[in-house]
Design an enzyme around this catalytic site. Structure first.
Site, PDB file in Angstrom:
ATOM      1  N   TYR A   1       0.764  -1.263   0.021  1.00 34.88           N
ATOM      2  CA  TYR A   1      -0.050   0.199  -0.003  1.00 34.88           C
ATOM      3  C   TYR A   1       1.011   1.184  -0.189  1.00 34.88           C
ATOM      4  CZ  TYR A   1      -4.145  -3.116   1.386  1.00 34.88           C
ATOM      5  OH  TYR A   1      -4.868  -3.817   1.528  1.00 34.88           O
TER       6      TYR A   1
ATOM      7  N   LEU B   1     -18.515  -1.233   2.715  1.00 32.99           N
ATOM      8  CA  LEU B   1     -19.254  -0.134   1.936  1.00 32.99           C
ATOM      9  C   LEU B   1     -18.989  -0.235   0.407  1.00 32.99           C
ATOM     10  CD1 LEU B   1     -18.794   2.762   4.564  1.00 32.99           C
ATOM     11  CD2 LEU B   1     -20.698   1.263   4.380  1.00 32.99           C
TER      12      LEU B   1
ATOM     13  N   ARG C   1     -16.461  -0.107  -1.268  1.00 25.38           N
ATOM     14  CA  ARG C   1     -15.369   0.805  -1.647  1.00 25.38           C
ATOM     15  C   ARG C   1     -16.126   2.172  -1.857  1.00 25.38           C
ATOM     16  NH1 ARG C   1     -11.037  -2.142  -2.917  1.00 25.38           N
ATOM     17  NH2 ARG C   1     -11.235  -4.092  -3.547  1.00 25.38           N
ATOM     18  N   GLY C   2     -17.029   2.522  -0.890  1.00 22.86           N
ATOM     19  CA  GLY C   2     -17.811   3.869  -0.900  1.00 22.86           C
ATOM     20  C   GLY C   2     -18.996   3.838  -1.484  1.00 22.86           C
TER      21      GLY C   2
ATOM     22  N   SER D   1     -21.985   4.070   0.765  1.00 21.76           N
ATOM     23  CA  SER D   1     -21.690   4.785   1.948  1.00 21.76           C
ATOM     24  C   SER D   1     -22.880   5.847   2.179  1.00 21.76           C
ATOM     25  CB  SER D   1     -20.420   5.672   1.940  1.00 21.76           C
ATOM     26  OG  SER D   1     -20.589   6.621   0.706  1.00 21.76           O
TER      27      SER D   1
END
Length: 340
Positions: A56, A206, A208-209, A212
């Protein structure tokens, strides 16, 4: 913060973990000071599980965690680290290396970057098709014996791979994408984990959003979600319509859509620990409130009527990403193709 047990050795972690990837990579630029403040806020709220990967930000995420944890008691943080994904200088992906020699090499660099003498959970990010899983897990088991690793985990594995690995060394948890939009593990991987006493750390709760309730179509240029099928064209429209179907359910509970989605993930069982990918303190606070959200059987049924298991449009990765998932290659396990 409530705690949950992972694996046959009963490793206890917070009911929600913090996934730190987005603080360094793939979702566009992040504010480093805010990222550190978010990790501090998570610690202060009782979060103990922190998930990272040595790839990462090509090491940046581990260095960020080291800085955030400096001055804090090491035993308060359960550090879960993925290894094996190869990067190039342009930030691209160059395959997987899970050979025993690579396991030891990656771990040596991880320990230095994190500023610690052990990792709590160590796992290959993907199965290396060129290396028997027994060899990879055997090398990790050697690191457990040497004291550099406390627990062995896996990520995105199929049932056969899990069983073979568990026969070499007890597996603490399998990291898998699991959300209202990604329920493929229920068909094989989740039952197999439960039969073996292996926990699940669920990433992408979520999606990846998408789940959300805050998704914006205006994304930064280096946000890799732009190439993912669920975020493109008609698929995105269909998926956002599913999110809108959750809004009245959330409103009736005095909650947000994100809290409902996280609450659903928490309801899957005491052996499931959702990872939340908050990069800011406000998003962290919203997510943590889901722990106290009461979702009875009627509410859960309403959620699943709004978002049926097979309703999501599009695969969770692009074709190249799907091709390297052991969980997808093994027939009948995680066979989630969606539509579009």
């Amino acid at each position: 913060m409530d705690t949950r047990a992972l694996g046959p050795r009963g490793l206890r972690v917070s009911a929600l973990g913090l996934g730190c990837m987005g603080m360094s990579d793939l979702y566009g630029a992040a504010d480093e000071a805010e990222s550190v403040a978010t990790i501090h806020a998570a610690l202060d709220a009782g979060v103990t599980l922190f998930d990272t990967g040595d790839f990462y930000g090509t090491g940046h995420n581990e260095l960020l965690l080291r800085d955030a944890l400096r001055g804090r008691a090491r035993e308060r943080a359960v550090l879960s680290v993925k290894f094996g994904a190869l990067r190039d200088p342009a930030g691209g992906w160059a395959g997987t290396d899970a050979r025993p020699a690579a396991v030891r090499n990656f771990l040596a660099y991880t320990l230095r970057r994190l500023g610690t003498d052990y990792v709590d959970i160590y796992r290959p990010a993907r199965v290396d098709p060129a290396v028997p899983i027994e060899d990879t897990v055997g090398a990790m088991a050697d690191m457990v014996k040497a004291g550099y690793v406390r627990h062995v985990g896996l990520s995105e594995v199929g049932v056969d791979t899990l069983r073979r690995a568990h026969a070499i060394h007890p597996i603490t948890d399998v990291q898998a994408e699991y959300s209202l939009f990604s329920r493929g593990i229920e068909r094989g991987i989740l039952p197999a984990c439960r039969a073996l006493g292996v926990g699940i750390t669920a990433y992408g709760v979520l999606s990846r959003g998408l789940l959300s309730g805050h998704w914006s179509r205006d994304r930064p240029a280096r946000d890799f979600r732009a190439i993912l099928p669920r975020f493109r064209g008609d698929n995105l429209d269909r998926n956002l319509a599913l999110v809108d179907a959750l809004r009245p359910i959330a409103a009736a509970k005095g909650a947000t859509v994100a809290q409902v989605a996280i609450g659903w993930a928490l309801s899957r069982g005491p052996d499931v620990v959702p990872l939340i990918g908050a990069r800011r303190r406000d998003r962290l606070g919203e997510a943590l409130a889901a722990v106290d959200l009461a979702l009875d059987e009627e509410a859960l049924a309403s959620i699943e009527r709004a978002v049926p298991a097979d309703a999501v449009a599009g695969d969770r990765y692009h074709a190249a990403g799907m091709a390297v998932l052991d969980s997808e290659r093994q027939s009948g396990v995680g066979d989630e193709t969606g539509a579009g």
